[in-house]
Design a protein around this motif. Structure first.
Motif, mmCIF file in Angstrom:
data_model
loop_
_atom_site.group_PDB
_atom_site.id
_atom_site.type_symbol
_atom_site.label_atom_id
_atom_site.label_comp_id
_atom_site.label_asym_id
_atom_site.label_seq_id
_atom_site.Cartn_x
_atom_site.Cartn_y
_atom_site.Cartn_z
ATOM 1 N N SER A 1 8.709 4.600 1.129
ATOM 2 C CA SER A 1 8.204 5.664 2.000
ATOM 3 C C SER A 1 9.011 6.942 1.836
ATOM 4 N N SER A 35 -4.585 1.898 6.469
ATOM 5 C CA SER A 35 -4.631 2.329 5.065
ATOM 6 C C SER A 35 -5.918 1.807 4.431
ATOM 7 N N ALA A 69 0.862 -1.179 0.000
ATOM 8 C CA ALA A 69 0.000 0.000 0.000
ATOM 9 C C ALA A 69 0.899 1.230 0.000
ATOM 10 N N SER A 113 -7.329 7.315 -1.550
ATOM 11 C CA SER A 113 -6.032 8.019 -1.534
ATOM 12 C C SER A 113 -4.824 7.078 -1.481
ATOM 13 N N TRP A 114 -5.036 5.768 -1.499
ATOM 14 C CA TRP A 114 -3.938 4.795 -1.484
ATOM 15 C C TRP A 114 -3.926 4.006 -2.796
ATOM 16 N N THR A 115 -2.739 3.644 -3.223
ATOM 17 C CA THR A 115 -2.574 2.737 -4.356
ATOM 18 C C THR A 115 -2.067 1.404 -3.834
ATOM 19 N N LEU A 116 -2.768 0.337 -4.159
ATOM 20 C CA LEU A 116 -2.359 -1.007 -3.745
ATOM 21 C C LEU A 116 -1.649 -1.692 -4.908
ATOM 22 N N ALA A 158 4.481 3.958 3.170
ATOM 23 C CA ALA A 158 4.384 2.720 2.392
ATOM 24 C C ALA A 158 4.253 1.547 3.351
ATOM 25 N N GLN A 159 3.506 0.542 2.916
ATOM 26 C CA GLN A 159 3.276 -0.639 3.745
ATOM 27 C C GLN A 159 3.384 -1.893 2.904
ATOM 28 N N ARG A 204 0.901 5.517 -0.313
ATOM 29 C CA ARG A 204 0.039 6.695 -0.221
ATOM 30 C C ARG A 204 0.402 7.675 -1.340
ATOM 31 N N THR A 205 -0.229 7.451 -2.493
ATOM 32 C CA THR A 205 0.021 8.308 -3.646
ATOM 33 C C THR A 205 -1.095 8.132 -4.664
ATOM 34 N N THR A 206 -1.241 9.136 -5.520
ATOM 35 C CA THR A 206 -2.169 9.053 -6.647
ATOM 36 C C THR A 206 -1.412 9.005 -7.971
#
Length: 440
Positions: A344, A401, A227, A287-290, A350-351, A229-231
């Motif tokens: 990150s 997330s 996961a 708001s998250w990209t997987l 980031a995860q 956190r970006t678009t």
């Protein structure tokens, strides 16, 4: 246009002319029969090849049937399975383009067996052994009444590779819908570049229309995912070393065959790099990209290939280079944390998550959180570092997330997802039959 009864009369007249002593008449009759198409299969197979003392030109009859192709395969398979005599079996093999051998009759008999399990198992064997000469027999199974048998035939044809594509394209041009669908799936297993322009256009349109009305639904992951956190999808693709992205629906992305090889009817695995060739990058979800799958970048390819070779050799203690398994595991833990920290640093947060369940001792799970270039928390169940197993990766992801198990109509979606190739997958290209919508 001739009426059906007149067509049949013309066909049977041409069949009779295959026995003419005049080669010009025989050749003219053969040309007429080829032009007539599938309607000639029954009179040629049962009226000529089945007849021990037929006066017709058997070689010419077989040539006609080979030119007619897939519509004749079922009747020819039954002729071989009947095992009436070596001569009649040889005729069936000649028409199919198969060399007679001791295994042809047993194979044919299993493929016409009333036991669907037998039919499916033999299809798997033909594919596993990559017996290209038996591709016509597998074509018959694309119309099998049992879906598991059809799936095994698709997987087997996929393993036969590009050499079978011309035959599959002939099936695609045929009238039988189930077989046509199976042929398309088999071509997908070989490679998406095997589709002709018409199929590619239809598939792109279907993906676009499905995406426009698709609603997220929850699903459980069997494998690993990230996961971020970006678009910025392009930045995600670059960070994971991914190339050749193609638009993909959520249904395509959630299919386990995309990123871990699970679910292939032909048991595709390490040999075909099913679990390391591509990754699915989701649309922006709240708001998250997987990103689903395991990244393989170019500089890792030599070590990656050694690991795959070791798995194929069923090596559990050492890899090909002689590194102890414990050291390899330790290196993997360190690599995951370093990659999360790198992500990150680039994206802020980031995860990494894992949920691997195989019903045995390899069942494990874990997660890693990193922010602003540093790992905040790392846990892997196979390390047992003292953290209690108080939550699943899905529960953790839901808190911090976006969890795949919590997706639904309430999830905000922006953009569209893509399937993209890892450095490993770029050597093979896109491949695999996937559901475009959840109803497939």
């Amino acid at each position: 246009m001739a009426q059906p009864i007149e067509q049949y009369r013309a066909v049977y007249a041409a069949v009779d002319e295959l026995a003419s002593p005049d080669p010009r008449i025989r050749d003219s009759a053969a040309a007429m029969l080829v032009a007539a198409g599938p309607i000639v299969v029954e009179p040629l197979v049962y009226g000529v090849l089945h007849e021990q003392d037929t006066p017709a030109d058997v070689a010419l009859c077989a040539s006609v049937l080979r030119q007619i192709g897939p519509p004749a395969f079922g009747a020819l398979l039954e002729l071989i399975a009947c095992d009436l005599s070596p001569e009649l079996t040889g005729r069936g093999c000649l028409a199919l383009g198969i060399a007679p051998s001791d295994e042809v009759i047993p194979y044919a008999q299993e493929l016409v067996s009333e036991d669907a399990k037998e039919r499916g198992e033999l299809a798997w064997i033909i594919g596993y052994r990559r017996r290209l000469e038996y591709a016509p027999l597998l074509i018959v199974l694309l119309s099998d009444p049992a879906e598991p048998v059809r799936a095994k035939a698709v997987a087997a044809l996929g393993r036969l590779g590009p050499s079978v594509v011309p035959l599959l394209r002939r099936v695609r041009r045929g009238p039988e819908l189930t077989a046509r669908r199976g042929a398309l799936a088999a071509m997908a297993e070989i490679g998406w570049d095997t589709f002709d322009s018409a199929d590619q256009t239809v598939l792109r349109r279907l993906i676009r229309l499905t995406h426009a009305r698709e609603v997220p639904t929850p699903f459980t992951v069997q494998g690993e995912w990230y996961a971020v956190r970006t678009t910025d999808q392009a930045a995600v693709l670059a960070a994971f070393g991914l190339a050749q992205p193609v638009p993909a629906t959520l249904a395509m992305g959630r299919d386990g065959r995309v990123w871990d090889g699970v679910g292939y009817p032909g048991d595709r695995g390490y040999e075909d790099h099913a679990g390391c060739a591509r990754m699915y990058v989701s649309p922006v979800l709240d708001s998250w990209t997987l990103v689903f799958g395991v990244p393989v970048v170019e500089q890792e390819l030599p070590a990656h290939d050694r690991k795959v070779a070791a798995l194929l050799a069923d090596s559990t203690a050492e890899d090909e280079a002689g590194t102890p398994a414990a050291d390899t595991d330790s290196a993997e833990h360190a690599a995951r944390q370093a990659f999360c920290a790198e992500l990150s640093h680039r994206f802020g947060a980031a995860q990494w998550y894992a949920n691997v369940q195989d019903g045995g001792c390899s069942h494990w799970w874990g997660w890693c959180f990193a922010e602003d270039g540093a790992v905040v928390q790392y846990f892997s169940s196979d390390q047992r570092t003292g953290m209690p197993d108080v939550a699943t990766p899905f529960e953790i992801a839901d808190r911090v997330s976006v969890s795949p198990t919590s997706l639904g109509p309430h999830t905000r979606v922006a953009g569209h997802g893509v399937l993209a190739l890892t450095a490993c997958g770029q050597r093979f290209g896109h491949r695999g039959a996937l559901p475009i919508s959840s109803g497939c």
